[in-house]
Each structure stands twice: as C-alpha cells, then as structure tokens.
Design an enzyme around this catalytic site. Sequence first.
Site, PDB file in Angstrom:
ATOM      1  N   HIS A  18      44.138  41.059  54.203  1.00 33.72           N
ATOM      2  CA  HIS A  18      45.210  41.946  53.740  1.00 33.72           C
ATOM      3  C   HIS A  18      44.669  43.366  53.622  1.00 33.72           C
ATOM      4  CE1 HIS A  18      43.397  41.921  49.790  1.00 33.72           C
ATOM      5  NE2 HIS A  18      43.559  40.598  49.672  1.00 33.72           N
ATOM      6  N   HIS A  21      41.281  44.173  51.820  1.00 38.76           N
ATOM      7  CA  HIS A  21      40.082  43.939  52.641  1.00 38.76           C
ATOM      8  C   HIS A  21      39.898  45.085  53.641  1.00 38.76           C
ATOM      9  CE1 HIS A  21      41.434  39.560  51.953  1.00 38.76           C
ATOM     10  NE2 HIS A  21      40.503  39.825  51.069  1.00 38.76           N
ATOM     11  N   CYS A 126      37.626  28.704  36.836  1.00 34.92           N
ATOM     12  CA  CYS A 126      38.811  29.157  37.582  1.00 34.92           C
ATOM     13  C   CYS A 126      38.492  29.022  39.068  1.00 34.92           C
ATOM     14  CB  CYS A 126      39.174  30.608  37.263  1.00 34.92           C
ATOM     15  SG  CYS A 126      40.404  31.243  38.434  1.00 34.92           S
ATOM     16  N   CYS A 129      38.804  32.278  41.191  1.00 37.13           N
ATOM     17  CA  CYS A 129      37.646  33.184  41.056  1.00 37.13           C
ATOM     18  C   CYS A 129      36.369  32.486  41.498  1.00 37.13           C
ATOM     19  CB  CYS A 129      37.400  33.595  39.606  1.00 37.13           C
ATOM     20  SG  CYS A 129      38.672  34.554  38.847  1.00 37.13           S
ATOM     21  N   CYS A 144      43.025  32.182  33.150  1.00 33.93           N
ATOM     22  CA  CYS A 144      42.082  33.102  33.782  1.00 33.93           C
ATOM     23  C   CYS A 144      42.590  34.538  33.603  1.00 33.93           C
ATOM     24  CB  CYS A 144      41.970  32.750  35.276  1.00 33.93           C
ATOM     25  SG  CYS A 144      41.285  34.105  36.229  1.00 33.93           S
ATOM     26  N   HIS A 147      43.738  35.739  37.371  1.00 36.48           N
ATOM     27  CA  HIS A 147      44.818  35.034  38.079  1.00 36.48           C
ATOM     28  C   HIS A 147      45.934  34.515  37.167  1.00 36.48           C
ATOM     29  CE1 HIS A 147      41.387  34.942  40.877  1.00 36.48           C
ATOM     30  NE2 HIS A 147      42.333  35.178  41.762  1.00 36.48           N
ATOM     31  N   LYS A 295      47.804  44.514  41.864  1.00 33.35           N
ATOM     32  CA  LYS A 295      46.687  44.425  42.802  1.00 33.35           C
ATOM     33  C   LYS A 295      47.112  43.705  44.082  1.00 33.35           C
ATOM     34  CE  LYS A 295      42.173  42.572  43.638  1.00 33.35           C
ATOM     35  NZ  LYS A 295      41.547  41.270  43.790  1.00 33.35           N
ATOM     36  N   LYS A 298      45.588  37.920  47.688  1.00 33.33           N
ATOM     37  CA  LYS A 298      46.159  36.741  48.342  1.00 33.33           C
ATOM     38  C   LYS A 298      47.013  35.937  47.386  1.00 33.33           C
ATOM     39  CE  LYS A 298      42.409  36.140  51.460  1.00 33.33           C
ATOM     40  NZ  LYS A 298      41.055  35.891  51.025  1.00 33.33           N
TER      41      LYS A 298
HETATM   42  N1  MSP Z   1      34.143  35.823  48.645  1.00 35.52           N
HETATM   43  C1  MSP Z   1      34.015  36.752  47.584  1.00 35.52           C
HETATM   44  C2  MSP Z   1      32.935  37.769  47.896  1.00 35.52           C
HETATM   45  C3  MSP Z   1      31.576  37.204  48.144  1.00 35.52           C
HETATM   46  S1  MSP Z   1      30.446  38.468  48.570  1.00 35.52           S
HETATM   47  C4  MSP Z   1      28.971  37.740  48.452  1.00 35.52           C
HETATM   48  C5  MSP Z   1      35.336  37.477  47.385  1.00 35.52           C
HETATM   49  N2  MSP Z   1      36.193  37.470  48.400  1.00 35.52           N
HETATM   50  S2  MSP Z   1      37.633  38.183  48.428  1.00 35.52           S
HETATM   51  O1  MSP Z   1      38.304  37.685  49.604  1.00 35.52           O
HETATM   52  O2  MSP Z   1      38.302  38.010  47.182  1.00 35.52           O
HETATM   53  O3  MSP Z   1      37.336  39.690  48.698  1.00 35.52           O
HETATM   54  C6  MSP Z   1      36.954  40.551  47.673  1.00 35.52           C
HETATM   55  C7  MSP Z   1      36.710  41.915  48.248  1.00 35.52           C
HETATM   56  O4  MSP Z   1      37.793  42.310  49.091  1.00 35.52           O
HETATM   57  C8  MSP Z   1      36.620  42.994  47.189  1.00 35.52           C
HETATM   58  O5  MSP Z   1      35.336  43.124  46.650  1.00 35.52           O
HETATM   59  C9  MSP Z   1      37.016  44.203  48.010  1.00 35.52           C
HETATM   60  O6  MSP Z   1      35.938  44.577  48.820  1.00 35.52           O
HETATM   61  C10 MSP Z   1      38.126  43.661  48.885  1.00 35.52           C
HETATM   62  N3  MSP Z   1      39.411  43.695  48.214  1.00 35.52           N
HETATM   63  C11 MSP Z   1      40.209  42.632  47.943  1.00 35.52           C
HETATM   64  N4  MSP Z   1      41.361  43.075  47.370  1.00 35.52           N
HETATM   65  C12 MSP Z   1      41.322  44.408  47.263  1.00 35.52           C
HETATM   66  C13 MSP Z   1      42.229  45.377  46.796  1.00 35.52           C
HETATM   67  N5  MSP Z   1      43.418  45.085  46.345  1.00 35.52           N
HETATM   68  N6  MSP Z   1      41.829  46.669  46.855  1.00 35.52           N
HETATM   69  C14 MSP Z   1      40.606  47.037  47.325  1.00 35.52           C
HETATM   70  N7  MSP Z   1      39.739  46.136  47.769  1.00 35.52           N
HETATM   71  C15 MSP Z   1      40.069  44.824  47.774  1.00 35.52           C
HETATM   72  O7  MSP Z   1      35.516  38.051  46.324  1.00 35.52           O
END
Ligand code: MSP
Length: 524
Positions: A18, A21, A126, A129, A144, A147, A295, A298
């Site tokens: 999304h 990312h 959770c 998380c 949590c 979430h 935020k 997903k």
């Molecule tokens: N899998 C773990 C990370 C492991 S790293 C060793 C994880 N994954 S995640 O799919 O939730 O992705 C988290 C990361 O995605 C955040 O740290 C950030 O880089 C990015 N983001 C996810 N949602 C975001 C926003 N809404 N805004 C900005 N960045 C975002 O956590």
Amino acid sequence: MDKIHITTPIYYANGKPHLGHAYTMFLTDAYTRYYKLRSYETRLTTGLDEHGLKIERAALKHGKEPQQFVDQIATEFQDTWKRLDIIYDDFIRTSEPRHKKIANQVWKRMEENGDIYLDEYKGLYCVDCEQYYRESELQDGQLCPIHETPAELVSEPSYFFRMSKYQQKLIEYIQEHPDFIVPKTRKNEVMSFLLNNKLADLSISRTSFQWGIPVSGTQEHIMYVWVDALVNYISSLGGIETEEFKRFWPVTVHFLAKDILRFHAVYWPCMLFSANIPLPKRLVVHGWWTIQNRKISKSNPATRVDPMLLAEIFSSDGLRYFLLEGTTLGHDGDLVYENVIDTLNTDLANKLGNLVSRVTKMAQRYLDGIITPLPDAPKQELDAELEKRAYETADAVAKNMESYNPSAALKTVISYVSWLNVYLDKTAPWTLAKKPEGKERSAHILAQLIEALRWVSIIGYPFFPNLSLKIRQQIGVEEPMIWPILFQPTTRTVQPDDILFQKLDLREVKDLLSSVLLSQPPKV
Ligand code: MSP
C-alpha cells in the site's frame, strides 16, 4: 570510495503493498540516488517478511499453502516497485534458504554466548503486531494498542534471549553515538524507555505453529518472527563472512517507521551485541501517512490505497514528489488528493515544466537550438546571482539530505526553479532576441538558463528522476550525472519535447481516484 548500505523494513507478506510501504521505498530510493550522485558505492535492499502466524493465517484464509501464498505476494510487491521506478539491489525473502541458514547462524552465535535458555512462556500476544504485550500495555488490559483487537493468551515452552543483560550496554552505546537514532525525538523516546523500564528477557521461539524457521537442533521450536526478520539485514549480505558484508556493514542505515522502532532500536542492537556483530550506523525513523488522519495500513481497509493506480494517475515521479515534499521526515502526513494535485500543478507543471518549455522553445526559435557559451558576453548582476544561487542550492540540498530532511532539500530545488522563472521574466531574452544589439545578450541568458536546468536535473534527480532525465534529453546533456557540479555553460543542442508534466484536473481524475482503494481481500 565511500559506501552506504540502505535498507527498508521487510514488509509482511500478508497482502498487497500500500501507499505507506511506497513512501519508505521512495524515501530510500531517493537517498540511494542521492548517494550515487555523490559517487558513493551504494546498496539498497528491501524484501518480504514471510513467516509467522499472521502469514500462516492469511494463507489459510485464502485456501493456499503459505509458500504458494507468499510467492504470489512477492511478485505483487516486485511489480509495484518496478512501476514506481524503485531501483534496489536485493529483494530478500525470509522463506529463502539463504536467509534461513544465516538466521540459524546468528541464533547459534547468541547461544554460544550463553544468551539463550529454555523456559515456559505465558502471556499475551498480538498476532497482527507479532509482539508480546504486558497487560499494562493493552487497552483495558485486553486490546492491542495499535490494532485494537484482543491480544491472545499464549502458554507454551519457549526459548528466551537474555536481552536484560544488554540494557546498560545499549544505554551507553546510544549515549556515545547520539546520531544512532534520528530524528532526536525518537532517540529520546528510546532512551526514556530504556532508562525507565527494566528490559525483560525476550521469548524467541514458538511451538504452536509451523510456518517459520525451525530452530536447528530442536524438534518443535520455530524462531520468533521478529528474530527471523531482523536478520534479513545480514542474510541479504550473505552472512558475516562474505566480501559483501565487509563492504557494506556497518555502513548500514536502516529506514523504518515509528511503529517498529523498539524492534530496531532495542531488540536488534541487543541481538547484535550478543552475536558479537557491530551495530549498524543509523536508524532513520519516519512517521506515518494517514488518510483522514487514520494510519494507512493493511488492517484498515478504508486506507489501503494502491500505489500502482496512484502512479497511473499522478505518474511515479508525481507520487514520489508529493510524498517526499508533503511531510517532514519523522512527522505524519495526511493524504488529501486536492493537496497532491495542487502541489504537482504548482511545482512540476507550472514552475518546472513551464521553465523547461519556455527556455527550450526560445533556444530553438532564436538560436536554432544551438546553445554556445559566450564567456566574454557582458555579465550583469543577475547572472552572477543565478550562478551563486546554483551553488547555494546544491549545498542546501546536500546539507538537508544529510541531516535527514529530504522535504527541505526538495523545496530548495523548487525555490531555485522559481527564482529562475523570475530571472527569465526580468531578463526577457525574447525581447532582446528581436533587436540586433540584443542578440548576444539574449543568447547568453539562454545559455545560462540551460546550464541552470542541467544543474536542476542533477540536484533534483533523487526527487523526480524521470523528469530529470527528460530535461537532460531536451537540453542535450549526454554526460553522466555527477555531483559536485561546476557551473560551466557548454555547447548544447536543444530540442524541445512534449510537455514535461501534464497539469492535473481534479474533476477529470476524480473517478479514477475513487477506484484506488485496494480490493479486500487481496486477489491471490
Ligand atoms: N515485517 C515488519 C518489519 C520487519 S523489518 C525487520 C513490518 N512489516 S509491515 O508490512 O508492517 O511494514 C512496516 C513498514 O512499512 C513501516 O516501518 C514503514 O516503513 C512502512 N509503512 C507501513 N505503513 C506505513 C504508513 N502508513 N506510513 C508510512 N510508512 C508505512 O512491520
């Protein structure tokens, strides 16, 4: 040669990418391009976090085997990054054998240091998380905090990591390396956590599910998914004995969002202390993109917008530009389409696009497209200012990039472009070109502007790479992009082309915008 190794978090493979990312990807790609310009040897790595209960459940929900499920998600992530012009050097997936091997090696090093012991875990977890919580950390002792779903009670045999042993060492390390965590507010947050709480040992294996890395030498233990995932930063380099590791560790900068700060700023350094591996150079912690202040995530369907579709509407440079401009690193940013359109129309269509179009068309019209430097042409104060501002802008971009403020860096580029429009209006080469005595001055002004556009194409490259290449094509620049730059007008063949950035009309894109929400559940 200076080197830098930039990493993104590896994203959970439980759904499509999304916009949140995409933000981290644009940010890290912009930094990688910036350091490439500065002649660094660079390495950008990203990938997927494919193990754990959360993914196992997502696969089950879609009637797939976990491996088959994550393979499909991996393709979707890779396709998206391609569409967004993200150039990475490695895409590491935790289900790959190369990763599993190194995860077990790191585990073994921690074990050999006497830091892993077997016990029983009983507590709250959770799954979204993939994190244990104390009752005091949960809302009403149950939900949590992120979430807002009930934490699950877990009770099973587990290996523990003696994280508590490293608390003091970590505190001292952060005190001695004040730039280890940026921005400062995040460093302060971590320090205050470490100074006010006693670190507990960490449960690092589970026995109640299958989808993960088996702990070698045990029958039923699966590595805790965060231990598994954090090791990606090393397994992507092939482990700690490789040439790649010697080249790129510890010149490593991890980019991540604030929600996973503790894993990177506490768990990961303690694991590295235990495994006797130097710590990475820096953690750069950014904020969240939100939609109507919720935020983008997903687990929040109304916020899951598809970056691929947004790139179709705004172009990948447009999307990148807005995300990098729209928030100061570290702060949250709210996605409002009217603001996106406003910013892109003002900066890319009006300021940059118009300047390129006016200058190249005049060069064609009055000079048959051939720009020749005129070193002896009489210089005016404004010419000296144009050159001086070019150098000052490049310095400001570098300073802001290196202090992790890419939004300010980009704004200095665009304010130079604004000033160039003023220079053009004030010097009015189109009037001069029509008078015999003004021709030389007009040619000089255009040569200065073409050189300034070359300059903009370099310092703006991290923020609008495709537009930058288009500008270079139109002004006939063939040499590779290198920074530091010398302001040196040169003979060029200029060829105006299509509009650089097409103006957007909210009414026209409204329907398209209503379709950018990612389908739920993901099509797998
Ligand atoms: N899998 C773990 C990370 C492991 S790293 C060793 C994880 N994954 S995640 O799919 O939730 O992705 C988290 C990361 O995605 C955040 O740290 C950030 O880089 C990015 N983001 C996810 N949602 C975001 C926003 N809404 N805004 C900005 N960045 C975002 O956590």
